[in-house]
Design an enzyme around this catalytic site. Structure first.
Site, short mmCIF file in Angstrom:
data_model
loop_
_atom_site.label_atom_id
_atom_site.label_comp_id
_atom_site.label_asym_id
_atom_site.label_seq_id
_atom_site.Cartn_x
_atom_site.Cartn_y
_atom_site.Cartn_z
N LYS A 289 -7.15 -4.13 -5.21
CA LYS A 289 -5.84 -4.61 -4.76
C LYS A 289 -5.33 -3.82 -3.53
CE LYS A 289 -4.24 -6.36 -9.25
NZ LYS A 289 -3.05 -6.47 -10.12
N TYR B 24 -3.04 -16.74 -9.34
CA TYR B 24 -2.37 -16.27 -10.56
C TYR B 24 -1.61 -17.40 -11.25
CZ TYR B 24 -3.36 -11.27 -9.78
OH TYR B 24 -3.96 -10.05 -9.65
N ASN C 26 -1.50 -1.84 -9.64
CA ASN C 26 -2.43 -1.23 -10.60
C ASN C 26 -3.89 -1.23 -10.10
OD1 ASN C 26 -2.88 -3.95 -10.96
ND2 ASN C 26 -2.77 -3.93 -13.18
N HIS D 87 -7.93 -5.79 -10.29
CA HIS D 87 -7.84 -6.91 -11.23
C HIS D 87 -9.26 -7.23 -11.69
CE1 HIS D 87 -7.15 -10.95 -12.87
NE2 HIS D 87 -8.26 -11.28 -12.22
N GLU E 88 -12.51 -17.70 -11.28
CA GLU E 88 -12.03 -16.70 -10.31
C GLU E 88 -13.11 -16.38 -9.26
OE1 GLU E 88 -8.57 -14.49 -12.95
OE2 GLU E 88 -10.37 -13.35 -12.43
P1 CMP Z 1 -3.85 -8.24 -13.16
O1 CMP Z 1 -5.02 -7.82 -13.93
O2 CMP Z 1 -4.03 -8.47 -11.70
O3 CMP Z 1 -3.25 -9.57 -13.82
C1 CMP Z 1 -1.90 -9.96 -13.61
C2 CMP Z 1 -1.08 -8.87 -12.99
O4 CMP Z 1 0.30 -8.97 -13.12
C3 CMP Z 1 -1.42 -7.55 -13.67
O5 CMP Z 1 -2.71 -7.13 -13.33
C4 CMP Z 1 -0.28 -6.66 -13.17
O6 CMP Z 1 -0.57 -6.08 -11.91
C5 CMP Z 1 0.84 -7.66 -12.95
N1 CMP Z 1 1.98 -7.46 -13.86
C6 CMP Z 1 3.21 -7.06 -13.50
N2 CMP Z 1 4.00 -7.01 -14.56
C7 CMP Z 1 3.28 -7.39 -15.63
C8 CMP Z 1 3.57 -7.53 -17.03
N3 CMP Z 1 4.77 -7.27 -17.53
N4 CMP Z 1 2.57 -7.93 -17.84
C9 CMP Z 1 1.34 -8.21 -17.34
N5 CMP Z 1 1.02 -8.09 -16.03
C10 CMP Z 1 1.98 -7.69 -15.19
#
Ligand code: CMP
Length: 134
Positions: free
Chosen positions: A10, A50, A114, A117, A128
């Protein structure tokens, strides 16, 4: 039989020069990178990627972040259970809850930023991968 999954580095990790560190962790775990590129998504493309999170309160912030800078999607392959292996290596979605030694525990900044993904199942992995590697 081999199995594939998609991992995305990311914008927060690209920005902090962590591409190499993340790839090294994957390769050390004997996961094979069979596709890789650097792209920048538009906000609308991020919304499409998403789409499963449509209606969730974090979606707008997530898509603004995911389109804020370059990302590195890659196809990861191994003999079996690649989805599970990669998810174990990256750790829980929330870095505060991720186990020590995982990518998100060690490198991530916040729930949105984070760092990585990864697909959450084989079906998701297929769609994906197709999203980025047509
Ligand atoms: P990712 O694995 O990219 O999938 C969806 C993303 O939404 C997740 O990682 C987080 O970066 C983001 N996200 C932000 N807030 C939340 C939340 N409350 N629960 C889950 N995903 C979240």
């Amino acid at each position: 039989m081999s199995a594939n999954t998609l991992l995305i580095i990311k914008p927060d990790a690209v920005e902090r020069n962590l591409i190499g560190q993340i790839i090294e962790r994957l390769e050390r775990a004997r996961l094979k990178i069979t596709g890789l590129k650097m792209v920048r998504l538009t906000y609308d493309e991020a919304r499409k990627f998403y789409a499963v999170h449509e209606g969730r309160p974090f979606l707008d912030e997530l898509c603004r972040f995911m389109s804020s800078g370059p990302i590195v999607p890659m196809i990861i392959e191994s003999d079996s259970d690649t989805v599970l292996k990669v998810r174990a290596l990256i750790g829980a979605t929330d870095p505060a809850k991720a186990a020590p030694g995982t990518v998100r525990h060690d490198l991530a900044i916040s729930l949105t930023k984070n760092s990585v993904h990864a697909s959450d199942g084989q079906e998701t992995a297929r769609s994906e991968i197709a999203f980025f590697f047509s």
